[in-house]
Each structure stands twice: as C-alpha cells, then as structure tokens.
Write a protein that holds these residues in place. Structure first.
Motif, PDB file in Angstrom:
ATOM      1  N   ALA A   1       0.813  -1.216   0.000  1.00 41.96           N
ATOM      2  CA  ALA A   1       0.000   0.000   0.000  1.00 41.96           C
ATOM      3  C   ALA A   1       0.846   1.266   0.000  1.00 41.96           C
ATOM      4  O   ALA A   1       0.311   2.353  -0.203  1.00 41.96           O
TER       5      ALA A   1
ATOM      6  N   HIS B   1      -7.919   3.022   3.399  1.00 35.55           N
ATOM      7  CA  HIS B   1      -7.743   1.922   2.446  1.00 35.55           C
ATOM      8  C   HIS B   1      -8.746   0.820   2.771  1.00 35.55           C
ATOM      9  O   HIS B   1      -9.057   0.589   3.937  1.00 35.55           O
TER      10      HIS B   1
ATOM     11  N   HIS C   1      -8.269  -3.515  -3.995  1.00 37.49           N
ATOM     12  CA  HIS C   1      -7.747  -2.508  -3.078  1.00 37.49           C
ATOM     13  C   HIS C   1      -8.241  -1.140  -3.532  1.00 37.49           C
ATOM     14  O   HIS C   1      -8.033  -0.752  -4.676  1.00 37.49           O
TER      15      HIS C   1
ATOM     16  N   VAL D   1      -8.597   3.140  -2.411  1.00 35.36           N
ATOM     17  CA  VAL D   1      -8.053   4.213  -1.597  1.00 35.36           C
ATOM     18  C   VAL D   1      -9.058   5.363  -1.631  1.00 35.36           C
ATOM     19  O   VAL D   1      -9.491   5.779  -2.702  1.00 35.36           O
TER      20      VAL D   1
END
Length: 188
Positions: A11, A39, A48, A50
């Motif tokens: 990340a 996140h 994933h 953000v």
C-alpha cells in the motif's frame, strides 16, 4: 518452526495504522494518516481501494452497518460511507472536539469502539515528544458529545486500546510514558 510471510498488498503508506478487519464482508480497512486516506482491501478478490479525506485520519472503526465506518480526523468524528465504484467518500459529522480542549497542533490518533458500542479515542499533540499532553475521549452512540475522560495523572500519547474478552477492562498504551495501563470499563 519456519514461517513464511507473503506480501499480499504493498500500500506504500507514509504512516499506516488502525487496521480493522470486518469479517461480515471479509474486508481489511486501514488508514494512512499522513496521506489523509482510508484503504480497503478485499481478502477474497484482492481488490484494493483508496479513499481520500480532507484531513489526517487517525483511526477507523466498524459500525453495526457494514456500509459505514467511524473515522476520526484532526478534530472531527465522522460516519463515512465508502463508494467502491467511484472510490469516493460520503461523510457525516458525529462530533467535534470541544474548542476549550485546544485545536492547534492536535489531532485524533488511535481509538476503538468498545464492546458496549462506545467510541474511545485519543488526541495527540504534534510535539508530544516535548511533553505536550494528549487527551482521551469517549463518545456514546447517538450522543453527539465528546466527553473528556483523561485521567487525573494525564495522558501523553494515547495508543493501542484493547478490551478483555468479557469487556470489563480496557488496556491503553501511553506511547509517551511507555506504559500500558488497565482500566475498569464500568459497563460503558
């Protein structure tokens, strides 16, 4: 005995903290404080996302509804909804830090939601290493008022909250004093 550790997500956080796993939806949430983001990482699909906020996010917590999270920023306790399709955030202010507690060089840091549903969250001073104290607050669900619960002996940098299995005691790290203290929860 050997253990193997595999990287599942890089990340690239500047200051990654507050990991919270929601087993209801199999998602790991965490924050990057310095980048002002939340996140989400779906364990099954490896998706994933953000989500950008307007201020540093010190902690996040789960709510009864898996669509919403609690997020604490510099001064605000927010209820946020993360839209995966557009990576946007909707937010509603639940409470603000009282002005009399000071706002300069302070932000929310670590916190957790107790087994009884009460948010316990610390605020830290940016110059905590120089002895500037932090504070500890609680917010009961639906109350809208942060109550200062800092102990008479004071607080340096509140961190690392956890409860006993039965919920009767809370442990709290003071990173400034390098201590761990056990407190009775008194059912709230």
């Amino acid at each position: 005995r050997e253990h193997r550790v595999d990287l599942v997500l890089n990340a690239r956080c500047s200051l990654g903290e507050s990991p919270v796993f929601d087993k209801r939806v199999n998602v790991l949430y965490f924050v990057d404080i310095n980048s002002c983001v939340v996140h989400s990482f779906h364990i099954d699909t490896k998706l994933h996302n953000v989500y950008q906020l307007d201020a540093p996010v010190g902690m996040i917590g789960l709510t009864d509804d898996p669509r919403f999270l609690i997020a604490c920023t510099e001064r605000a306790v927010l209820e946020i909804e993360l839209d995966e399709s557009s990576s946007t955030v909707s937010q509603r202010v639940l409470a603000m830090t009282p002005e009399e507690d000071g706002v300069e060089n302070m932000r929310f840091n670590d916190g957790k939601i107790s087994p009884q549903g009460t948010l316990i969250v610390g605020r830290m001073h940016s110059k905590w290493r120089d002895g500037n104290p932090g504070r500890l607050y609680k917010l009961n669900a639906g109350d809208g008022q942060l109550k200062d619960i800092t102990t008479p002996e004071g607080m340096g940098l509140p961190n690392g909250l956890v409860w006993t299995r039965d919920g009767s005691f809370m442990y709290l790290v003071d990173s400034c004093k390098e201590t761990i203290t056990k407190y009775p929860t008194n059912s709230d």
